[in-house]
Design a protein around this motif. Structure first.
Motif, PDB file in Angstrom:
ATOM      1  N   THR A  82       0.848  -1.189   0.000  1.00  0.00           N
ATOM      2  CA  THR A  82       0.000   0.000   0.000  1.00  0.00           C
ATOM      3  C   THR A  82       0.888   1.245   0.000  1.00  0.00           C
ATOM      4  O   THR A  82       2.031   1.187   0.475  1.00  0.00           O
ATOM      5  N   PRO A  83       0.381   2.363  -0.513  1.00  0.00           N
ATOM      6  CA  PRO A  83       1.192   3.586  -0.485  1.00  0.00           C
ATOM      7  C   PRO A  83       1.626   3.979   0.924  1.00  0.00           C
ATOM      8  O   PRO A  83       2.779   4.369   1.138  1.00  0.00           O
ATOM      9  N   ARG A  84       0.710   3.873   1.875  1.00  0.00           N
ATOM     10  CA  ARG A  84       1.058   4.258   3.243  1.00  0.00           C
ATOM     11  C   ARG A  84       2.197   3.403   3.788  1.00  0.00           C
ATOM     12  O   ARG A  84       3.144   3.915   4.395  1.00  0.00           O
ATOM     13  N   ASN A  85       2.114   2.105   3.555  1.00  0.00           N
ATOM     14  CA  ASN A  85       3.172   1.229   4.037  1.00  0.00           C
ATOM     15  C   ASN A  85       4.463   1.454   3.262  1.00  0.00           C
ATOM     16  O   ASN A  85       5.558   1.376   3.828  1.00  0.00           O
ATOM     17  N   GLY A  86       4.348   1.738   1.978  1.00  0.00           N
ATOM     18  CA  GLY A  86       5.545   2.038   1.184  1.00  0.00           C
ATOM     19  C   GLY A  86       6.289   3.236   1.751  1.00  0.00           C
ATOM     20  O   GLY A  86       7.517   3.222   1.878  1.00  0.00           O
ATOM     21  N   PHE A  87       5.539   4.262   2.120  1.00  0.00           N
ATOM     22  CA  PHE A  87       6.154   5.451   2.714  1.00  0.00           C
ATOM     23  C   PHE A  87       6.802   5.106   4.054  1.00  0.00           C
ATOM     24  O   PHE A  87       7.945   5.487   4.315  1.00  0.00           O
ATOM     25  N   ASP A  88       6.081   4.378   4.902  1.00  0.00           N
ATOM     26  CA  ASP A  88       6.626   4.006   6.211  1.00  0.00           C
ATOM     27  C   ASP A  88       7.891   3.176   6.063  1.00  0.00           C
ATOM     28  O   ASP A  88       8.879   3.400   6.777  1.00  0.00           O
ATOM     29  N   GLN A  89       7.866   2.209   5.149  1.00  0.00           N
ATOM     30  CA  GLN A  89       9.040   1.359   4.946  1.00  0.00           C
ATOM     31  C   GLN A  89      10.224   2.174   4.429  1.00  0.00           C
ATOM     32  O   GLN A  89      11.373   1.950   4.819  1.00  0.00           O
ATOM     33  N   GLY A  90       9.935   3.121   3.550  1.00  0.00           N
ATOM     34  CA  GLY A  90      11.006   3.973   3.032  1.00  0.00           C
ATOM     35  C   GLY A  90      11.665   4.794   4.114  1.00  0.00           C
ATOM     36  O   GLY A  90      12.893   4.920   4.160  1.00  0.00           O
ATOM     37  N   THR A  91      10.859   5.346   5.020  1.00  0.00           N
ATOM     38  CA  THR A  91      11.424   6.173   6.095  1.00  0.00           C
ATOM     39  C   THR A  91      12.233   5.349   7.085  1.00  0.00           C
ATOM     40  O   THR A  91      13.038   5.893   7.835  1.00  0.00           O
TER      41      THR A  91
END
Length: 208
Positions: A82-91
């Motif tokens: 998901t986009p939200r998880n993608g962002f969290d994983q990236g950070t």
């Protein structure tokens, strides 16, 4: 989607998480391979992780149910990508392994790349602060060494030859001290700029 980026993340994934024992005997004996696959997918592991499970369970005479694992993994990946998880994983600095299906990967990677931007700046700030702390320790040590050398320089018990050597050593230490202090001034500027950049990025990507 950028093909170079796609191949890059797949190559990274091929180098991650190989050869480690993932399950103990009891876990192998009672394994729900659908659930294990689901959890691996939901955590961002590639389905090649089953090779590690196979290796772990082979010691106990047990083989994974590949079909159940694959079915579970496919469901777990949907939760992961998901986009939200993608962002969290990236950070968090997660290295994407190319596991998302094409229908989900584009939005996931857009968010992931945004998170990686933030992670990169945060990492830079940590490195700059670490260097600043090291410099401050060296500055403190040099200041103590210079003070001790100056005390010896003006001691009546110090010979003229030793005084000349001490004087030269003080000069070298003062030169090193000046370089460190100058570098620390620049670090203060660099840290402030990086923190300002971080604030801009956090505001830019606040919708995640």
């Amino acid at each position: 989607m950028n093909m170079l980026r796609t191949w890059g993340v797949i190559l990274i994934g091929a180098l991650v998480l190989s050869g480690c024992a993932t399950l103990n005997k009891e876990e192998c004996l009672t394994a729900d391979w659908y659930q294990i696959g689901y959890e691996d997918g939901a955590r961002g592991y590639s389905d090649t992780r089953i090779a590690s499970h196979r290796e772990a369970c082979a010691k106990h005479g047990i083989s994974p149910d590949f079909r159940s694992y694959q079915d579970g993994h496919s469901e777990g990946v949907i939760r992961f990508c998901t986009p939200r998880n993608g962002f969290d994983q990236g950070t968090r600095g997660y290295q994407y392994t190319g596991i998302c299906p094409p229908s989900l990967e584009g939005e996931f990677l857009d968010a992931y790349d945004a998170g990686r931007e933030i992670y990169a700046v945060q990492s830079s700030i940590r490195e700059l602060r670490s260097e600043q702390n090291r410099n401050e320790s060296q500055i403190s040590r040099l200041q103590d060494d210079i003070a001790a050398a100056e005390q010896a320089l003006f001691s009546a018990e110090t010979s003229e030859e030793d005084k000349r050597n001490i004087y030269d050593r003080i000069g070298r230490m003062q030169e090193e001290l000046g370089s460190l202090e100058q570098r620390n001034k620049q670090l203060v500027v660099d840290i402030a700029q990086a923190e300002a950049k971080l604030r801009v990025l956090e505001e830019k990507y606040a919708y995640y």
